[in-house]
Write a protein that holds these residues in place. Structure first.
Motif, short mmCIF file in Angstrom:
data_model
loop_
_atom_site.label_atom_id
_atom_site.label_comp_id
_atom_site.label_asym_id
_atom_site.label_seq_id
_atom_site.Cartn_x
_atom_site.Cartn_y
_atom_site.Cartn_z
N GLU A 320 0.83 -1.21 0.00
CA GLU A 320 0.00 0.00 0.00
C GLU A 320 0.86 1.25 0.00
N VAL A 321 1.92 1.27 0.79
CA VAL A 321 2.81 2.43 0.82
C VAL A 321 3.44 2.65 -0.55
N ALA A 322 3.90 1.57 -1.18
CA ALA A 322 4.49 1.69 -2.51
C ALA A 322 3.47 2.20 -3.52
N MET A 323 2.25 1.72 -3.43
CA MET A 323 1.19 2.16 -4.35
C MET A 323 0.88 3.64 -4.15
N LEU A 324 0.76 4.07 -2.91
CA LEU A 324 0.37 5.45 -2.62
C LEU A 324 1.42 6.46 -3.05
N ALA A 325 2.68 6.05 -3.13
CA ALA A 325 3.76 6.96 -3.51
C ALA A 325 4.03 6.97 -5.00
N ASP A 326 3.29 6.19 -5.76
CA ASP A 326 3.53 6.08 -7.21
C ASP A 326 2.24 6.40 -7.96
N PRO A 327 2.20 7.51 -8.72
CA PRO A 327 0.97 7.89 -9.43
C PRO A 327 0.44 6.80 -10.36
N GLY A 328 1.34 6.12 -11.05
CA GLY A 328 0.89 5.05 -11.94
C GLY A 328 0.24 3.91 -11.19
N GLU A 329 0.84 3.53 -10.06
CA GLU A 329 0.27 2.45 -9.25
C GLU A 329 -1.06 2.87 -8.63
N ARG A 330 -1.19 4.13 -8.28
CA ARG A 330 -2.47 4.62 -7.75
C ARG A 330 -3.57 4.47 -8.80
#
Length: 397
Positions: A320-330
Motif C-alpha cells: 500500500e505504501v508503494a502504491m500510494l507513492a507512485d501515481p501510476g500504481e495509484r
C-alpha cells in the motif's frame, strides 16, 4: 491486508506514534454541538464570493466597453483553450496530495479578477509616473512597470492562501500549485484583452497569430514567474517566522526579474525576437518543466517516507505504501478496485488515496512542529476513515 496494530511500542524512528496504538478506529467521531463555526464559514465565504462577483462585474464592464460584446465572447472562447493546457498541468503536479477545490477556485478567481483589476490600475499609475522620461511608454510599461505591479498583485493572492489556509499550505509543491493557478487565472483574462485587441486591429489573422504565440507557444509564461513566489512561500511554510521574510522577498524579486526579461525579449528587442526567444525563453521554459518534475518526485518521496512510519505500526502494508507513492500504481489500484467491487469500491480507493496523502502532510506537521491537539485529532480522524474505506474495497479486514 494487515490490520491496524495494537502494540504500544513506538516506531523505530522514535517519532512519537504511541498515541495511535491505543486509538480505536471504529469509535464514533465526536460532533460539534455548536453551529458557530458553520455560521462563521458561511459568512466568510459569502463575503469572498461577493467581492469576486463585484470584481467580475467591473471587469466585464471594462472588457465590454473596450472590445465590444461580440469580440469579448470570441476572445473568451479562444483564451479558454489555453486553460486546458495550464490548469491540468498543475493538477498533475498536485495529484498525490490534492489541494481543496475551494482554495484552487479562490486562487483562480483571485488571479482572474482581483489581480487583473489591481494590475490595470497600478499599470496606469506607473506609466503616468514615468511619463516624464524620454522613453517609449510601451517599453517602460512592459519592462519596468508591469513586472512589478502584476507579480505583486498575483503574489498577494498566494500570500493570502499562505496566511489564511496555513493547514493546507504544506510545502513547496503546494506553493507551486497555488501560484500556478493564480497565474493561470491572470493570464486567462489578460489573454482576453490582448486577443480581443488583436482581432479589432487586424481581424482573424491577428487573433490566430496572437493565439499561437500567447496560448500555444508560451501558455506558461505567467505561471513561470509567479511560481517563484509560491516556491519561496513553500520553503518557509513550516517555519513561519519574521526572519524568513527575506526568502519570500527573494522569490518576488526573482518573479519580477524573470517577467521583465521575458517582456524585454518580446517588446524591447522585437527585431531579434526569435534569437532571444531561443536563448532566453526556451531555457526558462525547460527550467520550469524541470522544476515541476522535481516537485512531483519530491512529493512522491515525502509521501513514501512519511507513510512508512504508519506502515511499521500496522496501518499500511508495504504494498500500500508503494502504491500510494507512485501515481501510476495509484491509477492501477483504482482500476483494480472498480473491477473487483464496482464504482463504490473505486470511490473508496480514491478516498483512501486522497486521505492517505493528507495523513502524510499531517504527520509532516507533527514531526516539524511537535505535538498539537488539532493535528492529533485530525490524524486520528483520518486513520479512522482510511480504515473504513479499506474495508469497502477489501472486505473482511
Amino acid at each position: 491486508m494487515v490490520q491496524p496494530a495494537r502494540s504500544s511500542q513506538p516506531a523505530p524512528d522514535g517519532s512519537g506514534w504511541e498515541h495511535l496504538m491505543i486509538y480505536q478506529p471504529d469509535a464514533p467521531s465526536p460532533r460539534n454541538v455548536t453551529r458557530r463555526p458553520l455560521i462563521r464559514r458561511v459568512l466568510v465565504w459569502s463575503a469572498v464570493l461577493t467581492v469576486f462577483a463585484l470584481a467580475a462585474l467591473v471587469m466585464g464592464a471594462l472588457l465590454t466597453e473596450s472590445l465590444g460584446l461580440v469580440t469579448v465572447g470570441l476572445a473568451l472562447a479562444t483564451s479558454t483553450l489555453a486553460l486546458g493546457i495550464v490548469v491540468p498541468t498543475f493538477l498533475w503536479v498536485d495529484r498525490l496530495e490534492a489541494e481543496p477545490a475551494r482554495l484552487l477556485w479562490f486562487a483562480f478567481l483571485w488571479g482572474a479578477l482581483i489581480s487583473t483589476l489591481m494590475a490595470i490600475v497600478l499599470n496606469e499609475l506607473g506609466v503616468a509616473f514615468f511619463g516624464g522620461l524620454h522613453e517609449d511608454p510601451l517599453v517602460i510599461g512592459a519592462v519596468v512597470v508591469a513586472p512589478v505591479t502584476e507579480e505583486v498583485a498575483k503574489g498577494l493572492g498566494v500570500l493570502l492562501i499562505f496566511l489564511v489556509a496555513r493547514r493546507e499550505f504544506n510545502g513547496v509543491t503546494d506553493g507551486i500549485v497555488y501560484a500556478g493557478i493564480v497565474a493561470a487565472g491572470f493570464a486567462f483574462v489578460e489573454n482576453i484583452l490582448y486577443l480581443g485587441n488583436a482581432y479589432l486591429e487586424v481581424g482573424t489573422p491577428g487573433l490566430v497569430g496572437l493565439f499561437i504565440m500567447r496560448c500555444l507557444v508560451s501558455p506558461f509564461a505567467h505561471p513561470m514567474f509567479t511560481v517563484c513566489i509560491g516556491l519561496a512561500l513553500g520553503l518557509v511554510a513550516h517555519r513561519r517566522r519574521a526572519s524568513s521574510v527575506w526568502v519570500v522577498l527573494l522569490g518576488l524579486v526573482a518573479a519580477v526579474l524573470l517577467h521583465a526579461l521575458w517582456n524585454y525579449s518580446a517588446v524591447a528587442a522585437a527585431e531579434s525576437f526569435l534569437a532571444i526567444f531561443a536563448i532566453v525563453q526556451v531555457p526558462l521554459f525547460v527550467g520550469f518543466l524541470l522544476l515541476l518534475r522535481w516537485a512531483s518526485r519530491r512529493e512522491s518521496r515525502l509521501l513514501r517516507d512519511l507513510l512508512t512510519g504508519y506502515g511499521l505500526n500496522g496501518w499500511y502494508t508495504p504494498a500500500e505504501v508503494a502504491m500510494l507513492a507512485d501515481p501510476g500504481e495509484r491509477r492501477r489500484a483504482r482500476q483494480w478496485a472498480r473491477q473487483a467491487g464496482g464504482r463504490r469500491a473505486e470511490r473508496a480507493m480514491l478516498a483512501f488515496q486522497d486521505e492517505s496523502g493528507e495523513l502524510a502532510m499531517v504527520r509532516k506537521h507533527v514531526n516539524l512542529q511537535g505535538p498539537d491537539a488539532h493535528w492529533a485529532a485530525r490524524e486520528e480522524a483520518l486513520l479512522r476513515t482510511i480504515t473504513a474505506h479499506r474495508r469497502v474495497f477489501v472486505p473482511g479486514v
